[in-house]
Design an enzyme around this catalytic site. Structure first.
Site, PDB file in Angstrom:
ATOM      1  N   ARG A   1       9.594  -2.425   3.322  1.00 16.41           N
ATOM      2  CA  ARG A   1      11.002  -2.161   3.649  1.00 16.41           C
ATOM      3  C   ARG A   1      11.185  -1.434   4.976  1.00 16.41           C
ATOM      4  O   ARG A   1      11.956  -1.865   5.839  1.00 16.41           O
ATOM      5  CB  ARG A   1      11.646  -1.292   2.553  1.00 16.41           C
ATOM      6  CG  ARG A   1      12.081  -2.036   1.339  1.00 16.41           C
ATOM      7  CD  ARG A   1      11.896  -1.136   0.125  1.00 16.41           C
ATOM      8  NE  ARG A   1      10.475  -1.087  -0.146  1.00 16.41           N
ATOM      9  CZ  ARG A   1       9.874  -1.936  -0.969  1.00 16.41           C
ATOM     10  NH1 ARG A   1      10.570  -2.783  -1.663  1.00 16.41           N
ATOM     11  NH2 ARG A   1       8.571  -1.905  -1.129  1.00 16.41           N
ATOM     12  N   THR A   2      10.491  -0.313   5.118  1.00 18.69           N
ATOM     13  CA  THR A   2      10.742   0.547   6.286  1.00 18.69           C
ATOM     14  C   THR A   2      10.312  -0.154   7.567  1.00 18.69           C
ATOM     15  O   THR A   2      11.026  -0.149   8.565  1.00 18.69           O
ATOM     16  CB  THR A   2       9.995   1.882   6.108  1.00 18.69           C
ATOM     17  OG1 THR A   2      10.233   2.356   4.793  1.00 18.69           O
ATOM     18  CG2 THR A   2      10.455   2.902   7.111  1.00 18.69           C
TER      19      THR A   2
ATOM     20  N   LYS B   1     -11.541   3.065  16.329  1.00 21.48           N
ATOM     21  CA  LYS B   1     -12.652   3.447  17.215  1.00 21.48           C
ATOM     22  C   LYS B   1     -12.719   4.951  17.423  1.00 21.48           C
ATOM     23  O   LYS B   1     -13.470   5.433  18.257  1.00 21.48           O
ATOM     24  CB  LYS B   1     -12.493   2.747  18.571  1.00 21.48           C
ATOM     25  CG  LYS B   1     -12.436   1.238  18.494  1.00 21.48           C
ATOM     26  CD  LYS B   1     -12.121   0.664  19.865  1.00 21.48           C
ATOM     27  CE  LYS B   1     -11.782  -0.811  19.795  1.00 21.48           C
ATOM     28  NZ  LYS B   1     -11.130  -1.284  21.024  1.00 21.48           N
TER      29      LYS B   1
ATOM     30  N   ARG C   1       4.876   5.845  10.677  1.00 23.47           N
ATOM     31  CA  ARG C   1       4.572   6.105   9.265  1.00 23.47           C
ATOM     32  C   ARG C   1       3.109   6.501   9.206  1.00 23.47           C
ATOM     33  O   ARG C   1       2.249   5.848   9.816  1.00 23.47           O
ATOM     34  CB  ARG C   1       4.806   4.883   8.400  1.00 23.47           C
ATOM     35  CG  ARG C   1       4.084   5.057   7.058  1.00 23.47           C
ATOM     36  CD  ARG C   1       4.561   4.248   5.956  1.00 23.47           C
ATOM     37  NE  ARG C   1       5.961   4.461   5.644  1.00 23.47           N
ATOM     38  CZ  ARG C   1       6.530   3.943   4.559  1.00 23.47           C
ATOM     39  NH1 ARG C   1       5.819   3.234   3.726  1.00 23.47           N
ATOM     40  NH2 ARG C   1       7.809   4.135   4.326  1.00 23.47           N
TER      41      ARG C   1
ATOM     42  N   HIS D   1      10.847  11.535   4.206  1.00 26.30           N
ATOM     43  CA  HIS D   1      11.138  10.146   4.569  1.00 26.30           C
ATOM     44  C   HIS D   1      12.626  10.152   4.963  1.00 26.30           C
ATOM     45  O   HIS D   1      13.491   9.694   4.209  1.00 26.30           O
ATOM     46  CB  HIS D   1      10.878   9.249   3.364  1.00 26.30           C
ATOM     47  CG  HIS D   1      10.806   7.776   3.679  1.00 26.30           C
ATOM     48  ND1 HIS D   1      11.213   7.238   4.881  1.00 26.30           N
ATOM     49  CD2 HIS D   1      10.382   6.726   2.917  1.00 26.30           C
ATOM     50  CE1 HIS D   1      11.038   5.924   4.852  1.00 26.30           C
ATOM     51  NE2 HIS D   1      10.526   5.590   3.671  1.00 26.30           N
TER      52      HIS D   1
HETATM   53  N1   CP Z   1      11.051   2.915   0.621  1.00 23.12           N
HETATM   54  C1   CP Z   1       9.948   2.668   1.327  1.00 23.12           C
HETATM   55  O1   CP Z   1       9.478   3.511   2.113  1.00 23.12           O
HETATM   56  O2   CP Z   1       9.402   1.434   1.129  1.00 23.12           O
HETATM   57  P1   CP Z   1       8.168   0.850   1.953  1.00 23.12           P
HETATM   58  O3   CP Z   1       6.967   1.675   1.611  1.00 23.12           O
HETATM   59  O4   CP Z   1       8.056  -0.584   1.555  1.00 23.12           O
HETATM   60  O5   CP Z   1       8.511   1.010   3.417  1.00 23.12           O
END
Ligand code: CP
Length: 321
Positions: A73-74, A101, A123, A151
């Protein structure tokens, strides 16, 4: 009739512990209240903006998407958000990058900036990774989820989704259920929702709850009993059991399902117009049943769609466009 009391203002955010490039989004704990309001307003405007106008908003601007942990999603929504606005993107994953590396995270950030990246979306499995990156680059850094910390774009899209269905966050009863202790989504939601006056209850088995509610964010309630938590709830947010973060804790899945799975029967304890939310990825048959996930009260797919709008707003903010 008694005079209507003036609506109380949302609380102010604490000062961030260090400076980062303007337009960065590292967490919701320190994001000024006005910024949250502005981002949500901007996302609402973008929802009504024709595609041909959107694509002229960030023409040719360069966004690096550094995804060192799995995401659907993100990652996709940040990429589509950037492309909708006319920006160009480059996705870097751990297995395809020079981290393999031995390059450090900060050197990767400096390298991306040197190649011309004008914003970095990151992320990472480690809490604090986005802040570390932000201290070493001069371009905006957007936290797309860092370990068990926060998040923030998810917290914003969740607030956006709630406000599509409810008039106001003040006084709203929101139950967040599941693996609270390891959840960056719970942390970001708790910061935002409690700041705007929602009554947030965190529910789960003791092993998956923090020792005290204030360890997570101010003005929260902890509740082990799911039925008690659900009484009067306006929004029920279910969380995934994060097996990758349980670190030796052996969860009894049958006991968990018996105590905390959201079923149609349990959902009836909440308000009739309660919405069902899940940040994803969801495991049908574990944290909620398929009929609830697909039922009329579920806004789970809406959350995903709203993620693109909110992330477009965040990119425009990053580029001050
Ligand atoms: N909600 C969320 O962070 O989903 P993903 O891990 O798929 O990005």
């Amino acid at each position: 009739m008694p005079p209507r009391s003036k609506p109380k203002r949302a609380k102010a955010a604490p000062a961030p512990p260090f400076a980062s490039a303007p337009g960065s989004l590292l967490d919701l704990e320190h994001l000024p209240t006005q910024d949250i309001t502005d981002i949500l307003k901007s996302a609402r405007r973008l929802a009504k903006t024709p595609r041909d106008l959107l694509s002229k908003m960030l023409p040719g601007r360069r966004v690096a998407l550094l995804f060192y942990e799995a995401s659907t999603r993100t990652r996709v929504s940040f990429e589509f958000a950037a492309k909708n606005l006319g920006a160009v993107t480059s996705v870097v994953t751990a297995s395809s990058s020079s981290i393999e590396k031995g390059e450090s995270l900060t050197d990767t950030g400096i390298t991306l900036e040197a190649t011309g990246a004008e914003a970095i979306v990151i992320r990472h499995p480690s809490s604090g990774a986005a802040s570390l990156m932000a201290r070493h680059v001069s371009v905006p850094v957007l936290n797309a989820g860092d370990g068990m910390h926060e998040h923030p774009s998810q917290g914003l899209l969740d607030a956006y989704t709630i406000l599509e269905h409810k008039k106001d966050l003040r006084g709203l009863r929101v139950v967040i259920t599941g693996d609270i202790q390891h959840s960056r989504v719970a942390r970001s939601n708790a910061h935002l929702l409690s700041r705007f006056g929602a009554k947030v209850t965190l529910c789960g088995p003791p092993a998956l709850l923090p020792g005290s509610a204030s360890a997570l964010a101010p003005n929260l309630t902890l509740e082990r009993d799911f039925a008690r938590a659900l009484r009067g709830a306006d929004a029920v947010m279910m969380l995934r059991i994060q097996k990758e973060r349980l670190a030796g804790f052996n969860l009894n899945v049958d006991e968990y399902i018996a105590g905390y799975q959201l079923t149609a029967e349990r959902l009836r304890i909440a308000r009739k117009d309660a919405i069902v939310m899940h940040p994803g990825p969801m495991i049908r048959g574990l944290e909620l049943t398929a009929d609830v996930a697909d039922g009329p009260q579920s806004v789970i797919a809406e959350q995903v769609g709203n993620g693109v709008l909110v992330r477009m707003a965040l990119l425009l903010r990053a580029f001050k466009a």
